[in-house]
Motif scaffolding. Sequence first.
Motif, PDB file in Angstrom:
ATOM      1  N   THR A   1      24.377   0.694 -46.503  1.00 30.14           N
ATOM      2  CA  THR A   1      24.471   0.339 -47.920  1.00 30.14           C
ATOM      3  C   THR A   1      23.390  -0.651 -48.321  1.00 30.14           C
ATOM      4  O   THR A   1      22.999  -0.719 -49.496  1.00 30.14           O
ATOM      5  CB  THR A   1      25.854  -0.261 -48.226  1.00 30.14           C
ATOM      6  OG1 THR A   1      26.084  -1.385 -47.350  1.00 30.14           O
ATOM      7  CG2 THR A   1      26.951   0.763 -48.010  1.00 30.14           C
ATOM      8  N   ASP A   2      22.879  -1.413 -47.360  1.00 36.88           N
ATOM      9  CA  ASP A   2      21.795  -2.347 -47.660  1.00 36.88           C
ATOM     10  C   ASP A   2      20.436  -1.658 -47.661  1.00 36.88           C
ATOM     11  O   ASP A   2      19.440  -2.242 -48.092  1.00 36.88           O
ATOM     12  CB  ASP A   2      21.787  -3.493 -46.643  1.00 36.88           C
ATOM     13  CG  ASP A   2      21.639  -3.010 -45.214  1.00 36.88           C
ATOM     14  OD1 ASP A   2      22.090  -1.867 -44.920  1.00 36.88           O
ATOM     15  OD2 ASP A   2      21.083  -3.744 -44.386  1.00 36.88           O
ATOM     16  N   VAL A   3      20.390  -0.414 -47.176  1.00 39.16           N
ATOM     17  CA  VAL A   3      19.146   0.367 -47.151  1.00 39.16           C
ATOM     18  C   VAL A   3      19.046   1.268 -48.372  1.00 39.16           C
ATOM     19  O   VAL A   3      17.959   1.545 -48.879  1.00 39.16           O
ATOM     20  CB  VAL A   3      19.064   1.207 -45.859  1.00 39.16           C
ATOM     21  CG1 VAL A   3      17.838   2.127 -45.869  1.00 39.16           C
ATOM     22  CG2 VAL A   3      19.033   0.295 -44.638  1.00 39.16           C
ATOM     23  N   GLY A   4      20.186   1.722 -48.871  1.00 40.44           N
ATOM     24  CA  GLY A   4      20.199   2.691 -49.955  1.00 40.44           C
ATOM     25  C   GLY A   4      19.416   2.265 -51.178  1.00 40.44           C
ATOM     26  O   GLY A   4      19.503   1.123 -51.622  1.00 40.44           O
TER      27      GLY A   4
ATOM     28  N   ASN B   1       7.881   4.317 -52.273  1.00 39.75           N
ATOM     29  CA  ASN B   1       6.661   4.325 -51.464  1.00 39.75           C
ATOM     30  C   ASN B   1       5.806   5.530 -51.836  1.00 39.75           C
ATOM     31  O   ASN B   1       6.210   6.369 -52.658  1.00 39.75           O
ATOM     32  CB  ASN B   1       6.999   4.312 -49.969  1.00 39.75           C
ATOM     33  CG  ASN B   1       7.873   5.495 -49.556  1.00 39.75           C
ATOM     34  OD1 ASN B   1       7.723   6.598 -50.058  1.00 39.75           O
ATOM     35  ND2 ASN B   1       8.797   5.259 -48.631  1.00 39.75           N
ATOM     36  N   LEU B   2       4.624   5.637 -51.243  1.00 39.07           N
ATOM     37  CA  LEU B   2       3.703   6.706 -51.615  1.00 39.07           C
ATOM     38  C   LEU B   2       4.271   8.097 -51.352  1.00 39.07           C
ATOM     39  O   LEU B   2       4.040   9.031 -52.121  1.00 39.07           O
ATOM     40  CB  LEU B   2       2.375   6.537 -50.871  1.00 39.07           C
ATOM     41  CG  LEU B   2       1.379   5.531 -51.464  1.00 39.07           C
ATOM     42  CD1 LEU B   2       0.158   5.412 -50.567  1.00 39.07           C
ATOM     43  CD2 LEU B   2       0.973   5.923 -52.873  1.00 39.07           C
TER      44      LEU B   2
ATOM     45  N   GLN C   1      12.986   3.966 -45.228  1.00 41.83           N
ATOM     46  CA  GLN C   1      12.896   2.565 -44.826  1.00 41.83           C
ATOM     47  C   GLN C   1      13.598   1.679 -45.856  1.00 41.83           C
ATOM     48  O   GLN C   1      13.689   2.032 -47.036  1.00 41.83           O
ATOM     49  CB  GLN C   1      11.426   2.141 -44.718  1.00 41.83           C
ATOM     50  CG  GLN C   1      10.614   2.955 -43.724  1.00 41.83           C
ATOM     51  CD  GLN C   1      11.037   2.708 -42.288  1.00 41.83           C
ATOM     52  OE1 GLN C   1      11.622   1.675 -41.968  1.00 41.83           O
ATOM     53  NE2 GLN C   1      10.737   3.664 -41.404  1.00 41.83           N
ATOM     54  N   PRO C   2      14.096   0.508 -45.442  1.00 41.21           N
ATOM     55  CA  PRO C   2      14.703  -0.408 -46.426  1.00 41.21           C
ATOM     56  C   PRO C   2      13.664  -0.868 -47.437  1.00 41.21           C
ATOM     57  O   PRO C   2      12.458  -0.924 -47.149  1.00 41.21           O
ATOM     58  CB  PRO C   2      15.185  -1.582 -45.561  1.00 41.21           C
ATOM     59  CG  PRO C   2      15.226  -1.064 -44.158  1.00 41.21           C
ATOM     60  CD  PRO C   2      14.159  -0.009 -44.066  1.00 41.21           C
ATOM     61  N   LEU C   3      14.129  -1.185 -48.616  1.00 44.24           N
ATOM     62  CA  LEU C   3      13.239  -1.722 -49.642  1.00 44.24           C
ATOM     63  C   LEU C   3      12.768  -3.113 -49.258  1.00 44.24           C
ATOM     64  O   LEU C   3      13.560  -3.943 -48.805  1.00 44.24           O
ATOM     65  CB  LEU C   3      13.961  -1.806 -50.987  1.00 44.24           C
ATOM     66  CG  LEU C   3      14.095  -0.546 -51.825  1.00 44.24           C
ATOM     67  CD1 LEU C   3      14.843  -0.870 -53.092  1.00 44.24           C
ATOM     68  CD2 LEU C   3      12.743   0.045 -52.147  1.00 44.24           C
ATOM     69  N   ILE C   4      11.468  -3.350 -49.445  1.00 45.59           N
ATOM     70  CA  ILE C   4      10.975  -4.708 -49.248  1.00 45.59           C
ATOM     71  C   ILE C   4      11.442  -5.560 -50.430  1.00 45.59           C
ATOM     72  O   ILE C   4      11.745  -5.028 -51.513  1.00 45.59           O
ATOM     73  CB  ILE C   4       9.438  -4.732 -49.130  1.00 45.59           C
ATOM     74  CG1 ILE C   4       8.787  -4.257 -50.437  1.00 45.59           C
ATOM     75  CG2 ILE C   4       8.970  -3.893 -47.960  1.00 45.59           C
ATOM     76  CD1 ILE C   4       7.288  -4.409 -50.443  1.00 45.59           C
TER      77      ILE C   4
END
Length: 381
Positions: free
Chosen positions: A165-168, A174-175, A230-233
Amino acid sequence: MSELASSQSPGSAFPTRRLMDGLFVLALAIGAGFALQRFGAYMDLYEKSFLVLAVPLFGWLGWQWRGLRNLQVAATLAALAAIALYQHDLARAEQVFLLKYFLSSQTAIMWMSALVFFATGAYWLGLIARAPFAERTGSAATWIACGAALTGMLVRWYESYLIGTDVGHIPISNLYEVFVLFVMITALLYLRYEQRYGTRRLGAFVMLVESAAVGFLLWYAFSRGAHEIQPLIPALQSYWMKIHVPANFIGYGAFSLAAMIGVAWLLAERGILASRLPSLELMDDVMYRAIAIGFAFFTVATILGALWAAEAWGTYWQWDPKETWALIVWLNYAAWLHIRLTKGLRGAMLAWWAVVGLLVTSFAFLGVNMFLSGLHSYGSL
C-alpha cells in the motif's frame, strides 16, 4: 458522404444513444462509488475529489465520442477481469493463462507495442497501395492498441498496490509509464481527427512517431528493467502529479501529431504522394487544431507545474533546465499560433516550423533528462 460516416439515420439512433449515454454515466457513478467504498481509506481528499469529478468529465467525453466511450468500457472490463484473476496475489501473473498472456500490465503493454507496429505497416500499405481494407485494419489495430494501453495502465495501478500500500501509485511516475501514456494519447488524438475529417490517409505518418515511441519503450524496458514497479520517490508523492503529467502529455501528443502532419504536408506540396494524401488545406487545418489543443493543455500543465514547484520547493520558478525548456516549447508554439492567427500565414513555413517544433519538444521531454541535470533529475535515464 464521408468514408467514416455512420449509415444509421439520426432519428433511429437518437433514443438508443440517449439510453447508452445514461447507462454509461450510471456505470461510471457506480464504479466511482465502489472505488470510494473499497479503497477510500487509502485516498486523501484530493484523490477522492479527482475520482468524483472524473464521473462527469469522462461521461461528457463519452457522450461526445462514442468510440472513446466504447474504449473506456472495454478497458475497464478487461482491468476488472484482471483484478478478479489476481485474487490479491501478484504471483498469479505467471500462473494464470489470461494474466500471463493477455491481462497483466506488462503483457497488455507488449500487445500495445505489437499492435502499434502492425498498425503502422497497415496504414502504409493502405496509403501506398490505395487499399481501404488495409487502412481500416490499421485504424482497428490502433483502437485495440489504445485499449491495451489503457488496460495495462489500469492493471499496473492495481499491481502497484499488491506490492504494498505504500508502493501503490498512479502509473505516470517514470519514463516507462509516461511513454505508454504518450502512445495512447497521441493515438487517440489522431483517431479523433481521423473520424472528424473522414480520412485515414494520415495514419501512416502519425504512426511513425508512435512506432518510434514504442521502440524507445521496448529498449528502455528490456535494457534498463524500467517495467518493474518502483515506489514513488518523495518528490513525486503529490496530488499535483496526477493532473500535471496528463495535461503535459496531451500537449506532447498533440505537438507530435502536428509535426507528422507537417511532414505529410511538405511531401504533398512537393508532389510526393500528393494524389494519395488529403488536400493541403485539410492537412493545414488538422495541424492548426492539433497545435491549438496542444498549446492549451501545455499552458495548463506549465501553470500546474509552477504551483507544484511552489509547494515542493517554495518558489514558482527556478530556471531549472526542465523548466527553461518547457518555457522554450511554450514560446515556440505561442509564436506559431500568433503568426498564423494574426498574420494569416499558411504553407511551408508553418509546416517546417511544426516539424522543427517536435525536435524542440523532444529535447524538452527526453533530451533534458539525458544530458542535463537539475531539480527534475529524478526522471533521468
